[in-house]
Design an enzyme around this catalytic site. Structure first.
Site, PDB file in Angstrom:
ATOM      1  N   ASP A 148      10.298   4.655   0.813  1.00 52.94           N
ATOM      2  CA  ASP A 148       9.109   5.302   1.349  1.00 52.94           C
ATOM      3  C   ASP A 148       7.903   4.506   0.839  1.00 52.94           C
ATOM      4  O   ASP A 148       8.043   3.717  -0.091  1.00 52.94           O
ATOM      5  CB  ASP A 148       9.110   6.742   0.810  1.00 52.94           C
ATOM      6  N   LYS A 149       6.729   4.693   1.427  1.00 56.33           N
ATOM      7  CA  LYS A 149       5.561   3.954   0.941  1.00 56.33           C
ATOM      8  C   LYS A 149       4.687   4.812   0.024  1.00 56.33           C
ATOM      9  O   LYS A 149       4.546   4.540  -1.155  1.00 56.33           O
ATOM     10  CB  LYS A 149       4.727   3.439   2.125  1.00 56.33           C
ATOM     11  N   LYS A 168      -4.537  12.204  15.467  1.00 52.61           N
ATOM     12  CA  LYS A 168      -4.990  11.224  14.451  1.00 52.61           C
ATOM     13  C   LYS A 168      -6.476  11.366  14.133  1.00 52.61           C
ATOM     14  O   LYS A 168      -7.126  10.394  13.793  1.00 52.61           O
ATOM     15  CB  LYS A 168      -4.704   9.784  14.902  1.00 52.61           C
ATOM     16  N   LYS A 222     -14.011  12.567  12.424  1.00 49.09           N
ATOM     17  CA  LYS A 222     -13.540  11.328  11.781  1.00 49.09           C
ATOM     18  C   LYS A 222     -12.067  11.164  12.099  1.00 49.09           C
ATOM     19  O   LYS A 222     -11.351  12.134  12.333  1.00 49.09           O
ATOM     20  CB  LYS A 222     -13.787  11.362  10.271  1.00 49.09           C
ATOM     21  N   THR A 229      -8.513   2.923   6.680  1.00 49.25           N
ATOM     22  CA  THR A 229      -9.825   3.058   7.324  1.00 49.25           C
ATOM     23  C   THR A 229      -9.957   4.386   8.067  1.00 49.25           C
ATOM     24  O   THR A 229      -8.989   4.909   8.606  1.00 49.25           O
ATOM     25  CB  THR A 229     -10.027   1.913   8.340  1.00 49.25           C
ATOM     26  N   THR A 287       7.830   4.471   6.663  1.00 48.00           N
ATOM     27  CA  THR A 287       6.683   5.295   6.279  1.00 48.00           C
ATOM     28  C   THR A 287       6.155   6.063   7.476  1.00 48.00           C
ATOM     29  O   THR A 287       6.314   5.639   8.621  1.00 48.00           O
ATOM     30  CB  THR A 287       5.561   4.406   5.673  1.00 48.00           C
ATOM     31  N   LYS A 291      13.923   8.571   9.719  1.00 54.96           N
ATOM     32  CA  LYS A 291      14.282   7.846   8.495  1.00 54.96           C
ATOM     33  C   LYS A 291      15.782   7.972   8.242  1.00 54.96           C
ATOM     34  O   LYS A 291      16.456   6.989   7.934  1.00 54.96           O
ATOM     35  CB  LYS A 291      13.510   8.413   7.301  1.00 54.96           C
ATOM     36  N   ASP A 297       9.803  10.038  -2.675  1.00 58.53           N
ATOM     37  CA  ASP A 297       9.267  10.997  -3.652  1.00 58.53           C
ATOM     38  C   ASP A 297       8.847  12.329  -3.038  1.00 58.53           C
ATOM     39  O   ASP A 297       8.448  13.233  -3.757  1.00 58.53           O
ATOM     40  CB  ASP A 297       8.050  10.384  -4.359  1.00 58.53           C
TER      41      ASP A 297
END
Length: 1135
Positions: free
Chosen positions: A455-456, A626, A645, A675, A754, A842, A862
């Site tokens: 995982d990231k 998103k 945002k 970003t 991820t 995954k 995790d």
């Protein structure tokens, strides 16, 4: 065009049934791809793709199926398949699942429910009181090894087949089963106690007569339950009331989704407004809830109050729900139960872990089958040499039992004890503190890994965000220029310092008026910074929580007293660490979020004045949109502003045209920054009222609610004013780079899976050196149909030695049409990055690698979203991270930091595998040598099926005489841990499985046959006159040979090994002296006992020494020559 786009996502089932898919997809293929597609071959390495692609999935399988069916197939394992499918069929009929349905739940009236709903009890047990013994026995006897011993032991009840004493067969088998049963029983009792504890927790239930206490397991759908602060929520509920004045509360969801931050939940307005709790029974109201489903992040329902005039309807969404297994973090809540037991979200999302079996165990199981075959052949040869006289069939079975020591039962005992020893060593290693071994049966798997899927967020990175960059289009601010922003903010809020305190709230009015007066005029940098910082401070879902001075009734009350706005006791709670980083940054430049509830939020300016804003609407962030938005009205001016945002891909089409956004996003992503694009739009009162009416209408619809709501919100998201671009850095975990390099050098291929966006995943892959500096990265273009996938795979095939980056959606399409080719290509890449992966995807990738490569996989993560991947992998490693302990509890091994994985694999994994391989083969050698002696003995004695050694000697041979030295092989190591870490290439050898293969096994077979023959013939030749003593002589030589062989096998001596050797020898000599009646031939053959005077004579001593020397010396010479002329790689290092 719009008509051809299906609304329902086709993705869900794509991986379930390839047959169904290929049929379904060939139906669509006419419109889905150009007609010349089949003429363009996908350049394949093996079959050159001879068959038509439309049948790609079905053709080979059909051929295989035709080939398999037949008598041979049935005998070789087809019976297993048939029995399995029959059992599955019966189980399916017995446990036919009830269809889940939507429901109407009346408040406080469980008796009004139309259907019977499941009991609200938690059950994690594998067995019940009746299935425990059969269940455990089945798990044990599905291994050939154990089944074989059971059959041999049972044969001893037949008088004509009886060879020795019953205890020699049943004692070891009973011991193995007893240990296993006790271990399972202890686990089962623990599970039962945990369940009982959870089910008997008491909760207050509201009834017409007042509060009563009920057990968690007695709660029903329709009950109204009171849950106190820090209490677990017992079932899925709709949130009706809270003691908090704001009408909202926080809950902790770390047990459900692995996230440690608190979630804000909102009570239903109609019930929250009632004057007293008792009034809940004076109204007639019901909740309509959708059918139970897996998704914990969405819910659709309606609340209706019938006795009001007109009827009150309120739409219910995820923020009105309280899911089971979460914990109330603030206030007291009252909810009405809508789902119980098996239908709750937490139970629906629980996947039961499979029993993992190591590759080494499977290899040993195969070898035992080969040994069994040899045993049967040997018995047939013996009977044939007898000439098939008399009851030959009975003799054949007696010989099979006689040679049963070829397969030693101590193999299982020794290996299981070895595994426990490795687990203990791992947990005691001071270099990797806090490591826990949760599955003790597969430590050897750590030494055979080829693929590591990681995982990231939280695994490679710390999940700790730091604000790094603010970009306004013409000017960019980094860490070193933040003080400029601070001075601009102070300046813009102190333009009217002379106003009295009463009017201070309107001090921002003039600056705002000038900004919005003429859009043609270019704004000053100061005003643009002011707007950007204000937008970042307002557009979020963060709540400040005050701990120390919080009053008894909850945190939010204390926000009214001014002294509690002090900075030292304020913490921020949000569902995303990015948002907390942004709000902390606005605080550092002077604009502080000091209070927030459902309807308003307050900011504090650098001069200390409070700005109040009313929250009119919030549009939360979702992985589809998103982006997140908020509409606020400023208290002092009444201006309504829509702030938004989100990710650059989502925002690029929403903001007004500009020429810098895309380029700057790319620049920041290359630096490894996450970003976010921030924009705003001013709304007039009429615009907002029109929007609100349409929005509320859409929220009440039952069908396609999400689509209708999204359409209304999108009507606002047009031509927004771009304010700024923010860059936040997610810091890497300690020593990630050297650890990844170590793993790469060890020949392990690393795949990063991820849920994050493509750009961020790519930057972390570069910054963590997952992709090395000089490697190219091939970003797989988004593909949506078969034609695009075909072209893109061809483009990818032409690239050599480059890392692959692919998104979850494109991966889904590739696997649907070209699964085999895609996996083959991806496996050739040095590194693969899959972004926007769902938890099920995954796990699917893990299974794909297992099926297509037959290599061992390891998954490390995790969070709760990594659990399915960890459980699917051959070896799952969990990290105790910020996202809770869910992953570490579900894993086979739990570590505290990613860097520990290097030592876990290179040192412990390597040692466990090499030691177990040596131990397993040595125990087999110990059985084969005694069977060879038995064969020689029987052939000399006219092929009589008489045992050479009595039962007690056989038990002693496998236990007290040789067990300690043989078991001390678990302490052996070929190189020091430091060397193994310095030369990770040593690990590469292990993946080929050369430590335990048919080649090494045959070498041990030859050694055993040679030694067994020498010992038996030697005893007979040298002691012709004292043939009565053949047992004592050959057994003594056998024990000495075994002890010397252990010494020959060991590569590094440990003081415990020396102790074990001498202790075993001492035990044997003592038993020679005291248990001499066991050393005759047969029972008390020829009435001769062993006399001590014979043992102590010189002829006995030199002859035994001579036999032992002849059996062992050649092997020592061969080993020396091999080390000299073709040394193994590790010995080159240690010398």
């Amino acid at each position: 065009m719009a008509d051809s786009i299906p609304l329902n996502p086709v993705r869900k089932n794509s991986k379930r049934n390839p047959y169904y898919n290929s049929a379904r997809l060939s139906r669509y293929s006419s419109e889905d791809e150009p007609s010349n597609l089949d003429e363009m071959p996908l350049m394949m390495s093996e079959e050159a793709f001879e068959n038509d692609e439309s049948d790609y999935q079905t053709l080979p399988r059909a051929r295989v199926n035709q080939r398999q069916r037949g008598l041979g197939w049935f005998l070789l394992g087809g019976w297993k398949v048939l029995c399995g499918s029959c059992c599955d069929c019966l189980a399916h009929i017995c446990r036919r699942k009830k269809e889940l349905k939507a429901r109407t739940v009346w408040l406080g009236c469980p008796e009004k429910c139309e259907e019977k709903y499941p009991k609200n009890s938690i059950k994690n047990q594998k067995y019940n009181i009746f299935t425990f013994v059969p269940g455990v026995l089945y798990q044990q006897f599905k291994f050939f090894l154990n089944l074989y011993f059971l059959v041999v032991a049972c044969s001893q009840f037949v008088p004509s087949l009886k060879i020795g004493y019953l205890y020699t067969y049943w004692a070891p088998l009973g011991f193995v089963l007893a240990v296993t049963m006790v271990r399972e029983a202890v686990d089962e009792v623990r599970r039962c106690q945990r369940d009982k504890e959870m089910n008997s927790q008491l909760y207050s239930k509201l009834t017409v007569r007042g509060k009563i206490q009920v057990k968690s397991s007695d709660i029903q759908v329709g009950d109204m339950i009171i849950v106190e602060k820090n209490q677990r929520i017992p079932a899925d509920m709709i949130f009706l009331r809270t003691s908090e004045k704001t009408g909202s509360c926080f809950i902790r969801t770390d047990q459900l989704d692995g996230e440690t931050d608190w979630k804000l939940k909102v009570a239903v307005g109609c019930t929250q407004r009632l004057p007293a709790v008792g009034d809940l029974f004076s109204i007639s109201a019901y909740v309509y809830a959708q059918k139970p489903q897996l998704d914990i992040h969405s819910f659709e329902g309606n609340f209706t109050r019938e006795d009001a005039d007109p009827q009150i309807h309120e739409s219910l969404s995820i923020e009105n729900t309280l899911w089971a297994s979460t914990v109330v973090a603030s206030g007291t809540v009252i909810g009405v139960v809508i789902y119980t037991g098996k239908e709750t979200r937490s139970v629906l999302n629980t996947s039961y872990a499979k029993n993992k079996v190591g590759l080494l165990d499977l290899e040993l199981n195969r070898l035992t089958k080969a040994l069994f075959l040899a045993q049967v052949v040997l018995s047939v040869v013996m009977v044939a040499l007898q000439g098939f006289v008399g009851p030959w069939f009975r003799n054949l079975f007696r010989f099979v039992v006689l040679f049963s020591y070829i397969i030693p039962i101590s193999l299982r005992v020794n290996l299981d004890m070895g595994k426990s020893a490795y687990g203990w060593m791992i947990m005691k290693d001071e270099n990797i503190p806090g490591t826990v071994v949760r599955t003790s049966t597969i430590p050897e798997e750590l030494g055979r890994l080829v693929y590591l899927l990681t995982d990231k967020t939280g695994t490679l990175t710390q999940n700790e965000m730091v604000f790094k960059r603010l970009h306004l289009g013409t000017v960019s601010y980094g860490m070193d220029t933040m003080d400029e922003i601070q001075s601009h903010i102070i300046q813009s809020y102190s333009q009217l310092p002379s106003q009295p305190a009463g009017g201070s709230a309107s001090s921002t009015t003039p600056s705002r008026k000038t900004q919005s007066a003429g859009p043609k005029v270019r704004k000053s940098v100061s005003s643009r910074i002011h707007e950007a910082v204000k937008a970042i401070a307002l557009c979020h879902n963060v709540t400040p929580v005050y701990e120390s001075h919080a009053s008894v009734n909850g945190e939010t009350e204390s926000a009214e007293a001014d002294q509690d706005f002090s900075d030292d006791n304020r913490t921020y709670q949000a569902s995303s660490p990015d948002e907390v980083a942004l709000v902390r940054w606005t605080e550092s430049v002077g604009l502080t979020l000091v209070n927030r509830d459902l309807t308003s939020l307050q900011l504090k300016t650098p001069s200390g004045q409070i700005l109040s804003f009313y929250i009119l609407q919030i549009f939360p962030f979702t992985s589809e949109s998103k982006r997140m938005g908020i509409i606020v009205r400023e208290e002092s001016t009444g201006d309504i502003t829509f702030y938004m945002k989100g990710a650059d891909v989502a925002m690029a089409s929403i903001v007004q045209y500009n020429d810098w956004l895309e380029e700057e996003c790319g620049n920041m992503a290359r630096e490894g920054l996450r970003t976010l694009v921030v924009a705003k739009k001013s709304l007039s009162e009429e615009q907002y009222q029109d929007f609100e009416n349409r929005y509320n209408q859409a929220k009440l619809s039952i069908h396609d609610r999400a689509l209708k709501v999204a359409a209304v919100v999108e009507s606002l998201e047009r031509e927004m004013e771009l304010l700024c671009l923010t860059g936040v850095e997610d810091q890497l975990q300690a020593d990630v780079r050297p650890t990844l390099e170590l793993l790469r050098n060890a020949g392990i291929k690393i795949w990063m899976l991820t849920g994050d966006k493509l750009e961020t995943a790519t930057c972390i892959a570069k910054s963590s050196h997952l992709v090395s500096r000089n490697q190219d990265i091939h970003v797989f273009k988004p593909v949506s149909n078969r034609g695009e996938a075909h072209l893109e795979l061809n483009a990818f095939r032409r690239k050599h030695d480059c890392a692959l980056v692919i998104s979850g959606d494109s991966l889904e399409v590739c696997l649907r049409y070209y699964e085999h080719e895609f996996v083959e290509l991806a496996c050739q890449c040095p590194a693969v990055v899959c972004c926007r992966c769902s938890p099920t995807q995954k796990a699917q990738i893990v299974r794909l690698l297992q099926q297509h490569t037959a290599n061992r996989t390891c998954a490390i993560g995790d969070g709760g979203n990594d659990v399915s991947m960890i459980q699917a992998a051959d070896c799952g490693i969990g990290i105790e991270g910020k996202e809770g302990k869910q992953a570490s509890l579900a894993a086979d091994f739990s570590i505290t930091q990613f860097k520990h994985i290097g030592r876990l694999l290179m040192v412990h994994g390597r040692n466990s595998y090499k030691r177990s391989a040596a131990l397993g083969q040595f125990v087999m050698h110990r059985g084969m040598i005694i069977s060879t002696m038995q064969a020689v003995f029987s052939s000399v004695f006219y092929f009589a099926s008489v045992p050479l050694y009595q039962g007690f000697l056989m038990v002693g041979y496998a236990t007290i005489y040789t067990m300690f030295p043989v078991f001390s092989l678990v302490l052996d190591q070929d190189v020091k841990p430091e060397m193994a870490l310095l030369y990770p290439e040593l690990y590469k050898d292990l993946t080929k499985g050369r430590s335990l293969s048919f080649k090494t096994f045959l070498i041990w077979v030859l050694i055993s046959v040679y030694q067994g023959g020498i010992l038996m013939y030697g005893a007979m030749v040298l002691f012709e006159s004292e043939f009565v003593h053949v047992v004592a002589i050959s057994f003594t030589a056998l024990i000495l040979t075994e002890l010397l062989m252990v010494a020959l096998t060991i590569r590094t001596w440990h003081w415990l090994m020396v102790v074990a050797e001498f202790f075993s020898l001492g035990c044997y000599l003592a038993s020679l002296a005291f248990l001499n009646e066991y050393f005759g031939i047969g029972r008390v053959s020829f009435g001769a006992f062993l006399d001590l005077s014979f043992i102590t004579t010189w002829p006995f001593l030199w002859k035994v020494s001579a036999i032992t020397l002849v059996s062992c010396l050649p092997l020592y010479i061969i080993k020396y020559l091999k080390r000299k002329f073709s040394p193994p790689s590790y010995s080159k290092l240690s010398s």
